[in-house]
Design a protein around this motif. Structure first.
Motif, PDB file in Angstrom:
ATOM      1  N   ARG A  27       0.962  -2.688   9.444  1.00  0.00           N
ATOM      2  CA  ARG A  27       2.462  -2.417   9.157  1.00  0.00           C
ATOM      3  C   ARG A  27       2.210  -4.609   9.160  1.00  0.00           C
ATOM      4  NH1 ARG A  27       2.952   2.119   8.932  1.00  0.00           N
ATOM      5  NH2 ARG A  27       3.785   3.052  10.138  1.00  0.00           N
ATOM      6  N   ASP A  28       1.548  -5.498   9.222  1.00  0.00           N
ATOM      7  CA  ASP A  28       1.414  -6.336   9.059  1.00  0.00           C
ATOM      8  C   ASP A  28       1.440  -6.686   7.448  1.00  0.00           C
ATOM      9  OD1 ASP A  28      -1.096  -5.449   8.829  1.00  0.00           O
ATOM     10  OD2 ASP A  28      -1.987  -8.085   9.815  1.00  0.00           O
ATOM     11  N   VAL A  29       0.973  -5.925   6.681  1.00  0.00           N
ATOM     12  CA  VAL A  29       1.048  -6.198   4.922  1.00  0.00           C
ATOM     13  C   VAL A  29       2.651  -5.789   4.498  1.00  0.00           C
ATOM     14  CG1 VAL A  29      -1.378  -6.554   4.992  1.00  0.00           C
ATOM     15  CG2 VAL A  29       0.001  -4.048   4.683  1.00  0.00           C
ATOM     16  N   ARG A  30       2.795  -5.859   3.132  1.00  0.00           N
ATOM     17  CA  ARG A  30       4.383  -5.204   2.658  1.00  0.00           C
ATOM     18  C   ARG A  30       3.864  -3.787   2.282  1.00  0.00           C
ATOM     19  NH1 ARG A  30       4.930  -9.291  -2.004  1.00  0.00           N
ATOM     20  NH2 ARG A  30       6.618 -10.197  -0.062  1.00  0.00           N
ATOM     21  N   GLY A  31       2.117  -4.074   1.957  1.00  0.00           N
ATOM     22  CA  GLY A  31       2.205  -2.133   1.761  1.00  0.00           C
ATOM     23  C   GLY A  31       0.260  -1.718   1.160  1.00  0.00           C
ATOM     24  N   THR A  32       0.211  -0.661   1.461  1.00  0.00           N
ATOM     25  CA  THR A  32      -1.080   0.299   1.546  1.00  0.00           C
ATOM     26  C   THR A  32      -1.113   0.636   0.191  1.00  0.00           C
ATOM     27  OG1 THR A  32      -1.241  -0.707   4.168  1.00  0.00           O
ATOM     28  CG2 THR A  32      -2.831   0.918   2.378  1.00  0.00           C
ATOM     29  N   LEU A  33      -2.209   0.177  -0.676  1.00  0.00           N
ATOM     30  CA  LEU A  33      -2.378   0.972  -2.115  1.00  0.00           C
ATOM     31  C   LEU A  33      -3.176   2.060  -1.213  1.00  0.00           C
ATOM     32  CD1 LEU A  33      -1.494   1.863  -4.607  1.00  0.00           C
ATOM     33  CD2 LEU A  33      -3.828   0.147  -5.334  1.00  0.00           C
ATOM     34  N   LEU A  34      -3.533   3.409  -1.281  1.00  0.00           N
ATOM     35  CA  LEU A  34      -5.044   4.192  -1.095  1.00  0.00           C
ATOM     36  C   LEU A  34      -4.931   4.143  -2.405  1.00  0.00           C
ATOM     37  CD1 LEU A  34      -2.552   5.042   1.418  1.00  0.00           C
ATOM     38  CD2 LEU A  34      -5.198   5.715   2.481  1.00  0.00           C
ATOM     39  N   VAL A 118      -1.819   6.692  -3.945  1.00  0.00           N
ATOM     40  CA  VAL A 118      -0.523   6.450  -2.394  1.00  0.00           C
ATOM     41  C   VAL A 118      -0.016   4.855  -2.341  1.00  0.00           C
ATOM     42  CG1 VAL A 118       0.102   7.088  -0.431  1.00  0.00           C
ATOM     43  CG2 VAL A 118      -1.404   8.659  -2.033  1.00  0.00           C
ATOM     44  N   LEU A 119       0.972   4.834  -2.392  1.00  0.00           N
ATOM     45  CA  LEU A 119       1.795   3.260  -2.070  1.00  0.00           C
ATOM     46  C   LEU A 119       2.412   2.991  -0.342  1.00  0.00           C
ATOM     47  CD1 LEU A 119       1.612   0.025  -2.253  1.00  0.00           C
ATOM     48  CD2 LEU A 119       2.833   0.585  -3.904  1.00  0.00           C
ATOM     49  N   VAL A 120       2.238   2.585   0.599  1.00  0.00           N
ATOM     50  CA  VAL A 120       3.236   3.020   1.046  1.00  0.00           C
ATOM     51  C   VAL A 120       3.404   1.493   1.710  1.00  0.00           C
ATOM     52  CG1 VAL A 120       3.012   3.268   3.736  1.00  0.00           C
ATOM     53  CG2 VAL A 120       1.537   5.013   2.255  1.00  0.00           C
ATOM     54  N   ASP A 121       4.642   1.845   2.412  1.00  0.00           N
ATOM     55  CA  ASP A 121       5.216   0.048   2.536  1.00  0.00           C
ATOM     56  C   ASP A 121       4.901  -0.416   3.807  1.00  0.00           C
ATOM     57  OD1 ASP A 121       7.203   1.462   3.886  1.00  0.00           O
ATOM     58  OD2 ASP A 121       9.096   0.969   2.279  1.00  0.00           O
ATOM     59  N   GLY A 122       4.804  -1.410   4.465  1.00  0.00           N
ATOM     60  CA  GLY A 122       4.995  -1.667   5.517  1.00  0.00           C
ATOM     61  C   GLY A 122       5.848  -1.252   6.214  1.00  0.00           C
ATOM     62  N   ASP A 123       6.982  -0.477   6.439  1.00  0.00           N
ATOM     63  CA  ASP A 123       8.186   0.330   7.155  1.00  0.00           C
ATOM     64  C   ASP A 123       7.261   1.680   7.699  1.00  0.00           C
ATOM     65  OD1 ASP A 123       9.376  -1.703   8.068  1.00  0.00           O
ATOM     66  OD2 ASP A 123      10.825  -1.424   6.039  1.00  0.00           O
ATOM     67  N   GLY A 124       6.449   2.372   6.381  1.00  0.00           N
ATOM     68  CA  GLY A 124       5.731   3.089   6.878  1.00  0.00           C
ATOM     69  C   GLY A 124       6.287   4.649   5.408  1.00  0.00           C
ATOM     70  N   ILE A 125       7.340   3.997   4.372  1.00  0.00           N
ATOM     71  CA  ILE A 125       7.974   4.793   3.406  1.00  0.00           C
ATOM     72  C   ILE A 125       7.384   4.600   2.626  1.00  0.00           C
ATOM     73  CG2 ILE A 125      10.381   4.898   1.880  1.00  0.00           C
ATOM     74  CD1 ILE A 125      10.248   5.120   4.935  1.00  0.00           C
ATOM     75  N   VAL A 126       6.521   6.009   1.422  1.00  0.00           N
ATOM     76  CA  VAL A 126       5.937   6.366   0.131  1.00  0.00           C
ATOM     77  C   VAL A 126       6.563   5.053  -1.209  1.00  0.00           C
ATOM     78  CG1 VAL A 126       5.123   7.425  -1.670  1.00  0.00           C
ATOM     79  CG2 VAL A 126       4.432   8.875   1.039  1.00  0.00           C
ATOM     80  N   ARG A 127       6.101   4.749  -1.640  1.00  0.00           N
ATOM     81  CA  ARG A 127       6.495   4.130  -2.813  1.00  0.00           C
ATOM     82  C   ARG A 127       5.958   4.290  -3.694  1.00  0.00           C
ATOM     83  NH1 ARG A 127      11.680   1.974  -1.153  1.00  0.00           N
ATOM     84  NH2 ARG A 127      11.290   1.602   1.211  1.00  0.00           N
TER      85      ARG A 127
END
Length: 156
Positions: A27-34, A118-127
């Motif tokens: 959650r400390d990042v803007r998003g996570t790209l998997l 899959v790109l997920v934002d820091g709030d856990g929402i799929v973008r």
């Protein structure tokens, strides 16, 4: 496959050192790209990983963490990461199939592994969510770039 604007599943994976990794801990990042590879031996998937590595500064500037998810076990993932000098965390499923947990399997005459992003934002929402049975179509470079930019715009 996951849908955009939906809540991401709380993935629990294992990195190549045996440490547990949870999407909810990022959650400390803007998003996570998997990036989900079809396999570490897939030449097309390896090209896609090289593109991610080449774009590392772009992702760092956007505060996007990149992780590579492989279907092989932790030992094979570690050997592949070391051999190729991959700077990103390489993850595998703690149990079951990480690919299946995000909808990246297809049943046609048995189960077929898919690749995708899959790109997920820091709030856990799929973008961004994109997958394909053909590895050539499993990496949507333009879609990823657009989703990263939209995330930058939202968070600025």
């Amino acid at each position: 496959m996951l849908t955009i604007e939906s809540a991401a599943p709380n993935l629990e994976l294992v990195d190549t050192t045996g440490q547990f990794w949870r999407l909810s801990d990022d959650r400390d990042v803007r998003g996570t790209l998997l990036y989900f590879m079809r396999s570490t031996s897939c030449p097309v998937c390896n090209l896609h990983v090289r593109d991610l590595v080449a774009r590392r500064a772009e992702f760092d500037d956007a505060n996007i963490r990149v992780v590579i998810v492989v279907p092989e076990d932790r030992t094979a993932g570690h050997a592949w990461k070391t051999d190729r000098g991959i700077p990103f965390p390489v993850l595998t499923a703690a149990t079951g199939s990480a690919h299946e947990s995000v909808g990246l399997t297809r049943r046609v005459f048995g189960t077929m592994q898919q690749s995708g992003t899959v790109l997920v934002d820091g709030d856990g929402i799929v973008r961004h969510a994109h997958g394909s049975t053909l590895p050539t179509a499993g990496y949507d470079k333009k879609g990823i770039a657009a989703a990263v930019q939209a995330l930058r715009d939202i968070r600025n």
